[in-house]
Design a protein around this motif. Sequence first.
Motif, PDB file in Angstrom:
ATOM      1  N   LEU A  35       0.821  -1.027  -0.120  1.00 13.39           N
ATOM      2  CA  LEU A  35      -0.005  -0.061   0.041  1.00 13.39           C
ATOM      3  C   LEU A  35       1.079   1.359  -0.006  1.00 13.39           C
ATOM      4  CD1 LEU A  35      -2.751   1.347   0.484  1.00 13.39           C
ATOM      5  CD2 LEU A  35      -2.243   1.327   2.940  1.00 13.39           C
ATOM      6  N   VAL A  36       0.765   2.166  -1.146  1.00  6.16           N
ATOM      7  CA  VAL A  36       1.440   3.391  -1.013  1.00  6.16           C
ATOM      8  C   VAL A  36       0.583   4.611  -1.002  1.00  6.16           C
ATOM      9  CG1 VAL A  36       2.863   4.759  -2.480  1.00  6.16           C
ATOM     10  CG2 VAL A  36       3.217   2.479  -2.689  1.00  6.16           C
ATOM     11  N   LEU A  37       0.718   5.318   0.077  1.00  3.29           N
ATOM     12  CA  LEU A  37       0.030   6.494   0.278  1.00  3.29           C
ATOM     13  C   LEU A  37       0.992   7.989  -0.428  1.00  3.29           C
ATOM     14  CD1 LEU A  37      -1.655   6.140   3.755  1.00  3.29           C
ATOM     15  CD2 LEU A  37      -2.517   5.770   1.710  1.00  3.29           C
ATOM     16  N   GLU A  74      -0.226  -5.714  -5.761  1.00  2.00           N
ATOM     17  CA  GLU A  74      -0.089  -7.292  -5.347  1.00  2.00           C
ATOM     18  C   GLU A  74       1.038  -7.559  -6.231  1.00  2.00           C
ATOM     19  OE1 GLU A  74      -3.786  -9.652  -5.425  1.00  2.00           O
ATOM     20  OE2 GLU A  74      -4.935  -7.875  -5.373  1.00  2.00           O
ATOM     21  N   HIS A  75       2.022  -8.384  -5.383  1.00  2.00           N
ATOM     22  CA  HIS A  75       3.278  -8.748  -5.994  1.00  2.00           C
ATOM     23  C   HIS A  75       3.642  -9.888  -5.367  1.00  2.00           C
ATOM     24  CE1 HIS A  75       5.664  -6.646  -2.935  1.00  2.00           C
ATOM     25  NE2 HIS A  75       4.381  -5.773  -3.076  1.00  2.00           N
ATOM     26  N   ASP A  76       4.721 -10.950  -6.200  1.00  2.00           N
ATOM     27  CA  ASP A  76       5.107 -12.064  -5.748  1.00  2.00           C
ATOM     28  C   ASP A  76       5.985 -12.246  -4.744  1.00  2.00           C
ATOM     29  OD1 ASP A  76       3.048 -13.442  -7.282  1.00  2.00           O
ATOM     30  OD2 ASP A  76       4.562 -13.444  -8.940  1.00  2.00           O
ATOM     31  N   PHE A  77       7.020 -11.325  -4.710  1.00  2.00           N
ATOM     32  CA  PHE A  77       7.932 -11.052  -3.835  1.00  2.00           C
ATOM     33  C   PHE A  77       8.661  -9.673  -3.672  1.00  2.00           C
ATOM     34  CE2 PHE A  77       9.336 -11.980  -8.127  1.00  2.00           C
ATOM     35  CZ  PHE A  77      10.341 -11.077  -8.343  1.00  2.00           C
ATOM     36  N   GLY A  78       9.705  -9.572  -2.814  1.00  3.65           N
ATOM     37  CA  GLY A  78      10.438  -8.139  -2.459  1.00  3.65           C
ATOM     38  C   GLY A  78       9.507  -7.355  -1.579  1.00  3.65           C
ATOM     39  N   ASP A  79       9.893  -6.206  -1.358  1.00  2.37           N
ATOM     40  CA  ASP A  79       9.162  -5.399  -0.626  1.00  2.37           C
ATOM     41  C   ASP A  79       8.405  -4.091  -1.508  1.00  2.37           C
ATOM     42  OD1 ASP A  79      11.179  -3.102  -1.297  1.00  2.37           O
ATOM     43  OD2 ASP A  79      12.046  -3.375   0.588  1.00  2.37           O
ATOM     44  N   GLY A  80       7.916  -2.980  -1.056  1.00  2.00           N
ATOM     45  CA  GLY A  80       7.330  -2.200  -1.945  1.00  2.00           C
ATOM     46  C   GLY A  80       8.259  -0.816  -2.259  1.00  2.00           C
ATOM     47  N   SER A  81       9.502  -0.964  -2.109  1.00  2.00           N
ATOM     48  CA  SER A  81      10.269   0.132  -2.283  1.00  2.00           C
ATOM     49  C   SER A  81      10.532   0.460  -4.054  1.00  2.00           C
ATOM     50  CB  SER A  81      11.597   0.165  -1.829  1.00  2.00           C
ATOM     51  OG  SER A  81      12.287  -0.945  -2.340  1.00  2.00           O
ATOM     52  N   PRO A  82      10.252  -0.571  -4.794  1.00  2.00           N
ATOM     53  CA  PRO A  82      10.320  -0.241  -6.402  1.00  2.00           C
ATOM     54  C   PRO A  82       8.947   0.478  -6.708  1.00  2.00           C
ATOM     55  CG  PRO A  82      11.217  -2.481  -5.827  1.00  2.00           C
ATOM     56  CD  PRO A  82      10.601  -1.856  -4.719  1.00  2.00           C
ATOM     57  N   ILE A  83       7.828  -0.122  -6.182  1.00  2.00           N
ATOM     58  CA  ILE A  83       6.456   0.544  -6.511  1.00  2.00           C
ATOM     59  C   ILE A  83       6.707   1.878  -5.921  1.00  2.00           C
ATOM     60  CG2 ILE A  83       3.989   0.538  -5.677  1.00  2.00           C
ATOM     61  CD1 ILE A  83       4.699  -2.792  -5.769  1.00  2.00           C
ATOM     62  N   ALA A  84       6.853   2.174  -4.489  1.00  4.56           N
ATOM     63  CA  ALA A  84       6.913   3.518  -4.058  1.00  4.56           C
ATOM     64  C   ALA A  84       7.966   4.545  -5.042  1.00  4.56           C
ATOM     65  CB  ALA A  84       7.347   3.719  -2.686  1.00  4.56           C
ATOM     66  N   SER A  85       8.928   3.897  -5.318  1.00  2.31           N
ATOM     67  CA  SER A  85       9.743   4.755  -6.379  1.00  2.31           C
ATOM     68  C   SER A  85       9.247   5.266  -7.315  1.00  2.31           C
ATOM     69  CB  SER A  85      11.381   3.931  -6.358  1.00  2.31           C
ATOM     70  OG  SER A  85      12.031   3.579  -5.208  1.00  2.31           O
ATOM     71  N   VAL A  97       5.678  10.223  -0.072  1.00  2.00           N
ATOM     72  CA  VAL A  97       5.135   8.911  -0.430  1.00  2.00           C
ATOM     73  C   VAL A  97       5.431   8.208   1.036  1.00  2.00           C
ATOM     74  CG1 VAL A  97       5.562   7.078  -1.592  1.00  2.00           C
ATOM     75  CG2 VAL A  97       5.519   9.120  -2.632  1.00  2.00           C
ATOM     76  N   HIS A  98       4.461   7.429   1.186  1.00  2.00           N
ATOM     77  CA  HIS A  98       4.587   6.179   2.439  1.00  2.00           C
ATOM     78  C   HIS A  98       3.887   5.090   1.966  1.00  2.00           C
ATOM     79  CE1 HIS A  98       5.157   9.909   4.971  1.00  2.00           C
ATOM     80  NE2 HIS A  98       4.228  10.271   4.530  1.00  2.00           N
ATOM     81  N   TRP A  99       4.728   4.109   2.516  1.00  2.00           N
ATOM     82  CA  TRP A  99       4.438   2.852   2.041  1.00  2.00           C
ATOM     83  C   TRP A  99       4.658   1.729   3.046  1.00  2.00           C
ATOM     84  CZ3 TRP A  99       8.077  -1.090   1.606  1.00  2.00           C
ATOM     85  CH2 TRP A  99       9.525  -0.580   1.523  1.00  2.00           C
ATOM     86  N   VAL A 100       3.885   0.616   2.933  1.00  2.00           N
ATOM     87  CA  VAL A 100       4.059  -0.518   3.669  1.00  2.00           C
ATOM     88  C   VAL A 100       3.869  -1.806   2.929  1.00  2.00           C
ATOM     89  CG1 VAL A 100       1.586  -0.450   4.760  1.00  2.00           C
ATOM     90  CG2 VAL A 100       3.597  -1.523   5.917  1.00  2.00           C
ATOM     91  N   THR A 101       4.387  -3.037   3.203  1.00  2.00           N
ATOM     92  CA  THR A 101       4.129  -4.264   2.578  1.00  2.00           C
ATOM     93  C   THR A 101       3.744  -5.237   3.589  1.00  2.00           C
ATOM     94  OG1 THR A 101       5.724  -3.731   0.913  1.00  2.00           O
ATOM     95  CG2 THR A 101       5.142  -6.154   1.113  1.00  2.00           C
ATOM     96  N   SER A 102       2.646  -5.968   3.050  1.00  2.00           N
ATOM     97  CA  SER A 102       2.280  -6.849   4.309  1.00  2.00           C
ATOM     98  C   SER A 102       1.758  -8.469   3.344  1.00  2.00           C
ATOM     99  CB  SER A 102       0.612  -6.785   4.623  1.00  2.00           C
ATOM    100  OG  SER A 102       0.196  -7.571   5.262  1.00  2.00           O
ATOM    101  N   ASP A 103       2.242  -9.294   4.115  1.00  2.00           N
ATOM    102  CA  ASP A 103       1.798 -10.798   3.555  1.00  2.00           C
ATOM    103  C   ASP A 103       0.314 -11.074   3.746  1.00  2.00           C
ATOM    104  OD1 ASP A 103       1.493 -11.085   6.327  1.00  2.00           O
ATOM    105  OD2 ASP A 103       3.110 -12.556   6.573  1.00  2.00           O
TER     106      ASP A 103
END
Length: 118
Positions: A35-37, A74-85, A97-103
């Motif tokens: 989730l990216v805000l 939604e993605h298979d692996f990694g964290d959200g840093s590429p999406i946030a970038s 930009v603030h983001w968090v990744t969850s399983d």
Amino acid sequence: MLHDPLTGLPGHALLLDRLEQSLIRARTRGTLVTLVLVTAPDSVLDAARSLRSGLRPDFTVARFHEKVLAVVAEHDFGDGSPIASLVRQLVGDSPRVHWVTSDGNAEPDDLIATAAQH
């Protein structure tokens, strides 16, 4: 409100529903949700257009608050840093930009609260 009248994007209620569905899929499929805000620095409408055209079509772009847009990815692996970038690059003008990744083991409101704090 299901859709935001200014941007045509999903509104707050639809964002929560899509986030919840993404978290359920993450739990059952073993994937991740980011989730990216993003606080739009200038025009929310311009930022919404940039995100909608620049992100994958299966990502949800929604209007969370007056000047805050949200991206659910939604993605298979990694964290959200590429999406946030990528979000930061698409919106430009140094947005917050603030983001968090969850399983998937989080409630939608908790994930939003965590993203807002980062």
